[in-house]
Design an enzyme around this catalytic site. Structure first.
Site, PDB file in Angstrom:
ATOM      1  N   ALA A 167      11.592 104.675 -31.759  1.00 53.47           N
ATOM      2  CA  ALA A 167      11.798 104.743 -33.203  1.00 53.47           C
ATOM      3  C   ALA A 167      11.937 103.367 -33.839  1.00 53.47           C
ATOM      4  O   ALA A 167      12.033 103.265 -35.064  1.00 53.47           O
ATOM      5  CB  ALA A 167      13.040 105.591 -33.514  1.00 53.47           C
ATOM      6  N   SER A 177      16.023  98.805 -33.701  1.00 51.38           N
ATOM      7  CA  SER A 177      16.843  97.646 -33.354  1.00 51.38           C
ATOM      8  C   SER A 177      16.258  96.337 -33.893  1.00 51.38           C
ATOM      9  O   SER A 177      15.501  95.661 -33.196  1.00 51.38           O
ATOM     10  CB  SER A 177      16.976  97.575 -31.829  1.00 51.38           C
ATOM     11  OG  SER A 177      17.901  96.592 -31.451  1.00 51.38           O
ATOM     12  N   GLY A 180      15.583  92.601 -34.477  1.00 55.79           N
ATOM     13  CA  GLY A 180      15.843  91.480 -33.586  1.00 55.79           C
ATOM     14  C   GLY A 180      15.377  91.730 -32.176  1.00 55.79           C
ATOM     15  O   GLY A 180      15.266  90.794 -31.382  1.00 55.79           O
ATOM     16  N   HIS A 182      22.278 103.338 -34.661  1.00 59.16           N
ATOM     17  CA  HIS A 182      21.952 104.268 -33.585  1.00 59.16           C
ATOM     18  C   HIS A 182      22.831 104.083 -32.356  1.00 59.16           C
ATOM     19  O   HIS A 182      22.938 104.987 -31.534  1.00 59.16           O
ATOM     20  CB  HIS A 182      20.474 104.142 -33.201  1.00 59.16           C
ATOM     21  CG  HIS A 182      20.099 102.842 -32.557  1.00 59.16           C
ATOM     22  ND1 HIS A 182      20.094 101.659 -33.239  1.00 59.16           N
ATOM     23  CD2 HIS A 182      19.706 102.543 -31.288  1.00 59.16           C
ATOM     24  CE1 HIS A 182      19.708 100.677 -32.425  1.00 59.16           C
ATOM     25  NE2 HIS A 182      19.471 101.195 -31.232  1.00 59.16           N
ATOM     26  N   GLU A 222      29.277  94.047 -28.035  1.00 57.31           N
ATOM     27  CA  GLU A 222      28.104  94.619 -27.374  1.00 57.31           C
ATOM     28  C   GLU A 222      28.266  94.723 -25.865  1.00 57.31           C
ATOM     29  O   GLU A 222      27.300  94.935 -25.138  1.00 57.31           O
ATOM     30  CB  GLU A 222      26.868  93.786 -27.722  1.00 57.31           C
ATOM     31  CG  GLU A 222      26.588  93.704 -29.209  1.00 57.31           C
ATOM     32  CD  GLU A 222      25.758  94.865 -29.744  1.00 57.31           C
ATOM     33  OE1 GLU A 222      24.786  95.267 -29.099  1.00 57.31           O
ATOM     34  OE2 GLU A 222      26.100  95.371 -30.843  1.00 57.31           O
ATOM     35  N   HIS A 248      20.662  89.792 -27.189  1.00 57.21           N
ATOM     36  CA  HIS A 248      21.843  89.697 -26.334  1.00 57.21           C
ATOM     37  C   HIS A 248      21.697  88.465 -25.445  1.00 57.21           C
ATOM     38  O   HIS A 248      20.586  88.053 -25.103  1.00 57.21           O
ATOM     39  CB  HIS A 248      21.994  90.939 -25.438  1.00 57.21           C
ATOM     40  CG  HIS A 248      22.328  92.185 -26.177  1.00 57.21           C
ATOM     41  ND1 HIS A 248      21.707  93.397 -25.926  1.00 57.21           N
ATOM     42  CD2 HIS A 248      23.206  92.429 -27.167  1.00 57.21           C
ATOM     43  CE1 HIS A 248      22.204  94.331 -26.721  1.00 57.21           C
ATOM     44  NE2 HIS A 248      23.106  93.757 -27.486  1.00 57.21           N
ATOM     45  N   ASP A 277      22.086  88.330 -22.337  1.00 56.88           N
ATOM     46  CA  ASP A 277      21.440  88.616 -21.052  1.00 56.88           C
ATOM     47  C   ASP A 277      19.920  88.608 -21.136  1.00 56.88           C
ATOM     48  O   ASP A 277      19.241  88.831 -20.127  1.00 56.88           O
ATOM     49  CB  ASP A 277      21.958  89.920 -20.434  1.00 56.88           C
ATOM     50  CG  ASP A 277      21.593  91.174 -21.202  1.00 56.88           C
ATOM     51  OD1 ASP A 277      20.871  91.092 -22.220  1.00 56.88           O
ATOM     52  OD2 ASP A 277      22.033  92.269 -20.784  1.00 56.88           O
ATOM     53  N   ASN A 299      10.938  99.603 -24.993  1.00 58.84           N
ATOM     54  CA  ASN A 299      11.967  99.827 -26.002  1.00 58.84           C
ATOM     55  C   ASN A 299      12.969  98.681 -26.042  1.00 58.84           C
ATOM     56  O   ASN A 299      13.982  98.766 -26.729  1.00 58.84           O
ATOM     57  CB  ASN A 299      12.681 101.160 -25.745  1.00 58.84           C
ATOM     58  CG  ASN A 299      12.841 101.977 -27.005  1.00 58.84           C
ATOM     59  OD1 ASN A 299      12.522 101.533 -28.098  1.00 58.84           O
ATOM     60  ND2 ASN A 299      13.369 103.184 -26.861  1.00 58.84           N
ATOM     61  N   CYS A 346      19.541  95.331 -18.524  1.00 58.86           N
ATOM     62  CA  CYS A 346      20.045  96.205 -19.585  1.00 58.86           C
ATOM     63  C   CYS A 346      20.468  97.561 -19.037  1.00 58.86           C
ATOM     64  O   CYS A 346      21.401  98.190 -19.546  1.00 58.86           O
ATOM     65  CB  CYS A 346      18.976  96.421 -20.659  1.00 58.86           C
ATOM     66  SG  CYS A 346      18.754  95.029 -21.784  1.00 58.86           S
TER      67      CYS A 346
END
Length: 418
Positions: A19, A22, A24, A128, A163, A231, A233, A343, A349
């Site tokens: 969808a 997010s 960035g 979300h 986060e 992030h 990571d 995604n 992650c």
């Protein structure tokens, strides 16, 4: 008590879809509106866990959350029929599969009370993800219920965004010894939001009863955030004594490295220069969104990374030189997680690292080959083969997604999460 690192992977849920929720996250934006393959995605995740077991690593898992989140929709005075498309998509999101964002974890050797502390992330920057924490907290309290060994905290309150472990690193001589905990926060990132607030990181450090002299707060590079490193990571990863980082990961890198060395002189900092691997290459390949792990029986460190890294000539060329040059990373292990990558989430992650004695964790959350076989069978039978964007309002899809999750919970004996 034998403390080991256990990687808890999020099972990719049956509502996995593209969808583009997010900002960035370049992969998420680029694939917005594409047709997803939830069944293939979840089976790729199972195979990743299976490969980790075969490397001799301890492996756990978390269940998908209930989607669509009808309680969240009700709080907005709507439902899946009447909600605006972006709200419907947010309620349907399977983003909890990225377990690195589930919580921040401080192992027992680092805390003053000698217990492992876990704080559920609030994820409030993105709609979300902002409603994940309620389901995540229930699962964390179930998996880590033994209060002799664990303390599970609720999320940091608004307005401070947290986060989880995606903006956290730990350096230590070995997993079972006291370490240096590094919280990476953001301030700005060009057109994109910085998702980790320093106030949230400091609140987690206080809640976890960390030694201030063994705790660092480092700012993420604004250039990296603007380039799509939503992030930390995505541009840096640590394991035991090794910090593996892109040259442009931190806002003041030399200051950051000096602070690390001052607190942990034995730390080895491996810097990938931007002239060899650009930020764009690092983010496209998810070179750093990899699992840097210590292999058992003296096998050194391995980097479990997406096949996209192998396909990037600049990235793979640098990695092969590093391994040939007797660097700390001794083995490269590409894995296929293409559905998650599309995604915006690589191998790192998909997992939450918890250093603990596996016997102190609810055994239902610890993986073995038999459990993975059972889960794969449920996924193959019940997960949707594909989801197109215009299907999210289809009551038949909603029913299938919910029945699929319940079938997995029942197969794993986790009826408490129904």
């Amino acid at each position: 008590m034998a403390l080991v690192e256990i990687n808890f992977d999020g099972i990719i849920g049956p509502s996995h879809n593209y969808a583009g929720l997010s900002p960035g996250n370049i992969a998420s934006a680029n694939n917005a509106g594409a047709v997803s393959q939830p069944r293939a995605a979840a089976l790729q995740g199972i195979e990743k866990m299976r490969a980790n077991l075969r490397l001799g690593l301890a492996q756990g898992f978390f269940m998908p959350l209930d989607r669509p989140n009808k309680a969240w929709l009700a709080g907005l005075a709507t439902d899946m029929t009447t909600a605006d498309p972006h709200i419907r998509a947010a309620a349907f999101s399977a983003s909890a599969m990225w377990a690195a964002n589930a919580a921040t974890v401080s192992p027992a050797p680092d805390t003053t009370d000698g217990r492992c502390h876990l704080s559920a992330a609030n994820l409030l920057t993105m709609a979300h993800r902002s409603h994940e924490w309620t389901g995540t907290l229930v699962q964390l309290k179930l998996a880590f219920a033994d209060e002799r060994h664990f303390t599970v905290h609720g999320p940091v309150p608004p307005p401070f965004g947290d986060e989880g472990a995606a903006n956290f690193m730990r350096l230590c001589p070995s997993h079972g010894e006291a370490g240096l905990e590094i919280f990476v926060y953001g301030k700005s990132g060009g057109p994109f939001p910085a998702r980790q607030h320093i106030e949230a990181s400091k609140a987690v450090a206080r809640a976890h009863r960390l030694n201030p002299e063994r705790t660092l707060f480092i700012q993420q590079s604004e250039v990296a955030i603007a380039a799509g490193a939503f992030h930390n990571d995505v541009v840096a990863v640590a394991n035991e004594r090794v910090l593996f980082t892109h040259e442009q990961a931190f806002e003041a890198p030399e200051v950051a490295y000096e602070a690390v060395k001052a607190r942990m002189p034995e730390a080895e900092i491996v810097i990938v220069p931007a002239e060899r691997v650009s930020l764009a290459d690092a983010i496209q390949s998810y070179l750093f969104n990899a699992q840097l792990v210590t292999l058992p029986d003296g096998g050194g460190m391995a980097l479990i990374l997406p096949t996209e890294a192998q396909a990037n000539l600049n990235v793979w060329g640098w990695l092969e030189e590093h391994v040939a040059g007797d660097g700390p990373i001794r083995r490269l292990v590409p894995v296929d997680v293409r559905q998650s990558m599309a995604n915006g989430g690589g191998p790192a992650c998909l997992r939450l690292r918890v250093v603990a004695d596996p016997t102190t964790v609810d055994p239902r959350f610890i993986a073995d080959e038999t459990k993975l076989d059972r889960m794969a069978d449920v996924i193959a039978e019940h997960w949707p083969e594909s989801i197109a964007p215009d299907q999210l309002a289809d009551p038949a899809l909603v029913e299938q997604v919910q029945k699929a999750r319940l079938a997995l919970l029942d197969a794993c004996g986790l009826g408490e999460l129904r």
